[in-house]
Enzyme design. Structure first.
Site, PDB file in Angstrom:
ATOM      1  N   ARG A 101      24.603  42.495  45.683  1.00  0.00           N
ATOM      2  CA  ARG A 101      25.166  43.799  44.980  1.00  0.00           C
ATOM      3  C   ARG A 101      26.567  44.045  45.554  1.00  0.00           C
ATOM      4  NH1 ARG A 101      24.108  48.109  46.653  1.00  0.00           N
ATOM      5  NH2 ARG A 101      21.942  47.867  46.961  1.00  0.00           N
ATOM      6  N   TYR A 120      37.544  51.703  21.768  1.00  0.00           N
ATOM      7  CA  TYR A 120      36.088  51.193  21.646  1.00  0.00           C
ATOM      8  C   TYR A 120      35.131  52.444  21.528  1.00  0.00           C
ATOM      9  CZ  TYR A 120      32.172  48.027  22.728  1.00  0.00           C
ATOM     10  OH  TYR A 120      30.995  47.227  22.525  1.00  0.00           O
ATOM     11  N   ASP A 156      43.222  48.740  28.498  1.00  0.00           N
ATOM     12  CA  ASP A 156      41.819  47.972  28.125  1.00  0.00           C
ATOM     13  C   ASP A 156      42.657  47.009  27.402  1.00  0.00           C
ATOM     14  OD1 ASP A 156      39.900  46.508  26.743  1.00  0.00           O
ATOM     15  OD2 ASP A 156      38.610  48.402  26.653  1.00  0.00           O
ATOM     16  N   LYS A 215      34.017  39.142  25.743  1.00  0.00           N
ATOM     17  CA  LYS A 215      34.638  38.706  24.413  1.00  0.00           C
ATOM     18  C   LYS A 215      35.521  37.421  24.534  1.00  0.00           C
ATOM     19  CE  LYS A 215      32.892  42.597  23.060  1.00  0.00           C
ATOM     20  NZ  LYS A 215      33.634  43.997  23.154  1.00  0.00           N
TER      21      LYS A 215
HETATM   22  C1  PLP Z   1      33.395  45.244  23.686  1.00  0.00           C
HETATM   23  C2  PLP Z   1      34.584  45.761  24.209  1.00  0.00           C
HETATM   24  C3  PLP Z   1      34.274  46.866  25.339  1.00  0.00           C
HETATM   25  C4  PLP Z   1      33.033  46.769  26.353  1.00  0.00           C
HETATM   26  O1  PLP Z   1      32.674  45.363  26.720  1.00  0.00           O
HETATM   27  P1  PLP Z   1      31.022  45.233  27.006  1.00  0.00           P
HETATM   28  O2  PLP Z   1      31.081  43.996  27.670  1.00  0.00           O
HETATM   29  O3  PLP Z   1      30.444  44.996  25.461  1.00  0.00           O
HETATM   30  O4  PLP Z   1      30.585  46.289  27.756  1.00  0.00           O
HETATM   31  C5  PLP Z   1      35.369  47.695  26.039  1.00  0.00           C
HETATM   32  N1  PLP Z   1      36.572  47.399  25.237  1.00  0.00           N
HETATM   33  C6  PLP Z   1      36.764  46.804  24.037  1.00  0.00           C
HETATM   34  C7  PLP Z   1      38.188  46.739  23.550  1.00  0.00           C
HETATM   35  C8  PLP Z   1      35.860  45.919  23.594  1.00  0.00           C
HETATM   36  O5  PLP Z   1      35.886  45.294  22.699  1.00  0.00           O
END
Ligand code: PLP
Length: 394
Positions: free
Chosen positions: A55, A109, A181, A206
């Site tokens: 962890r 998001y 982000d 993604k």
């Molecule tokens: C999918 C996504 C997230 C969250 O990510 P997870 O891995 O699904 O928790 C955050 N920001 C953006 C722009 C995303 O497309």
């Protein structure tokens, strides 16, 4: 192999080999044994590098983080988390306290918006959601207690481009942390630290991992003290990733640039193809002449316009149902960045909580779709869209 120790004894190392593996070994061990209490002291004091408990950190997370650090030019080592939302939470919850104020882009998001609208206020942290394309609106939302501005470079699903240059100048001037982000744009299109970010977030789930089989996040800070605070929060709250997920993501990352370039060139072509189809009344892709932020996208993204295309068909929900039914071989699924093209329909998924009126204001009707372009043959993909759009128009 001869072993005269009792069978309960664990092996302490792999059989030795003069040659080394070409693939990063998977290290699922939860605990790491030290030799003596003195050695453990040195490890905890930071005088000796050694893992203790997974962890707190493990080799597969560090290898993956190191690869993304290189792509992002991250000044301090980044942290891999169990999901993209864990990375967002590490920033928004790990660096704030009651009485603070956070500004977020108004098209973040969905779950990031939810954290801003529900969870931060519950903990006494005030939030404002503002259009990140309008620096003066962001300036007007600033308060003496504002600590963080969180934005995405390209918004979901209308693909508007934030004024990152203006926001970076504003953040520098006021000492507020600018958090970007970079999930949609990726370090291939956008080097967030070079553009002035203090903190960079990814959903590795993604495009970086790219195969819809692993869920992970990444967060890195420019400042070591901030990085340390986030790491402590991630470890304490148990947001650490599993070694196998990190191993899978590293495997995906090795082909990331090739996948991105291919998906992007197909996306540009598909956007022009869609614009010529009967029944399509709007196509959104940042390199197109009719995109409202085309000049800003060209300047910020260095000619890389990414793999996301949005478009709108005539005929409302009936046409939308007919379209997804007819889109043979394409998954109607709310994700992005997979090797296969996926289609999402914001009105029934990511933006279902908004009123039809509010969606209309944001430019999302029942005929609005977002496409995450994958790696299929571009000719085949264009043909599938031609057929599905034709079917949707009855
Ligand atoms: C999918 C996504 C997230 C969250 O990510 P997870 O891995 O699904 O928790 C955050 N920001 C953006 C722009 C995303 O497309």
């Amino acid at each position: 192999m001869k072993n005269d120790k009792p069978s309960i004894m664990r092996p302490v190392s792999l059989p030795s080999s003069a040659s080394h593996p070409v693939v990063t070994p998977l290290s699922p061990s939860v605990v790491y044994a030290s030799e003596t209490p003195d050695m453990l002291d040195q490890q905890y004091d930071g005088d000796l590098h050694g893992y203790t408990y997974s962890r707190e950190g493990h080799p597969n997370a560090d290898v993956l983080a190191g690869r993304i650090d290189l792509m992002e030019n991250a000044p301090c080592g980044g942290i891999v988390t169990s999901s993209g939302m864990a990375a967002v939470s590490a920033v928004l919850l790990g660096l704030t306290q009651a009485g603070d104020h956070v500004i977020g882009g108004n098209q973040l998001y969905g779950r990031s918006l939810r954290l801003m609208s529900d969870d931060l206020p519950r903990l006494g942290i005030a939030t404002s959601m503002v259009d990140p394309g309008d620096v003066e609106a962001v300036r007007a939302a600033l308060r003496p207690e504002t600590k963080i501005i969180l934005v995405e470079v390209v918004s979901n699903p209308t693909l508007r481009v934030a004024d990152i240059t203006g926001l970076a100048a504003l953040a520098r001037e006021t000492g507020v942390l600018l958090v970007l982000d970079n999930t949609f744009t990726t370090p291939r299109a956008f080097k967030a630290f070079d553009a002035g970010a203090d903190i960079v977030i990814h959903s590795i789930t993604k495009l970086l991992a790219g195969h819809s089989d692993v869920m992970l996040g990444y967060v890195a800070a420019k400042d070591q003290d901030i990085a340390d605070r986030m790491r402590a929060f991630v470890v304490t709250t148990g947001m650490t990733p599993s070694p196998f997920d990190c191993w899978l993501a590293e495997r995906g990352l090795l082909s990331f640039e090739l996948r991105f370039d291919r998906a992007q060139s197909t996306a540009a072509r598909l956007s022009d193809h869609l614009a010529g189809l009967k029944g399509v009344h709007r196509v959104i892709y940042p390199s197109r002449e009719d995109h409202p932020d085309q000049a800003r996208a060209a300047a910020l993204l260095n000619g890389q316009f990414c793999n996301m295309v949005s478009f709108e068909i005539n005929g409302g929900r009936t046409a939308a149902n007919a379209f997804t039914r007819a889109a043979q071989g394409l998954n109607f699924a709310p994700t992005l960045g997979d090797v296969g093209t996926t289609i999402s329909h914001p009105a029934s998924s990511s933006h279902r909580a908004l009123s039809a009126q509010k969606r209309a204001e944001l430019g999302m009707s029942e005929g609005f779709f977002r496409i995450s372009v994958g790696l299929e043959d571009p000719d085949v993909l264009c043909a599938v869209f031609s057929d599905a759009v034709a079917a949707s128009q009855g």
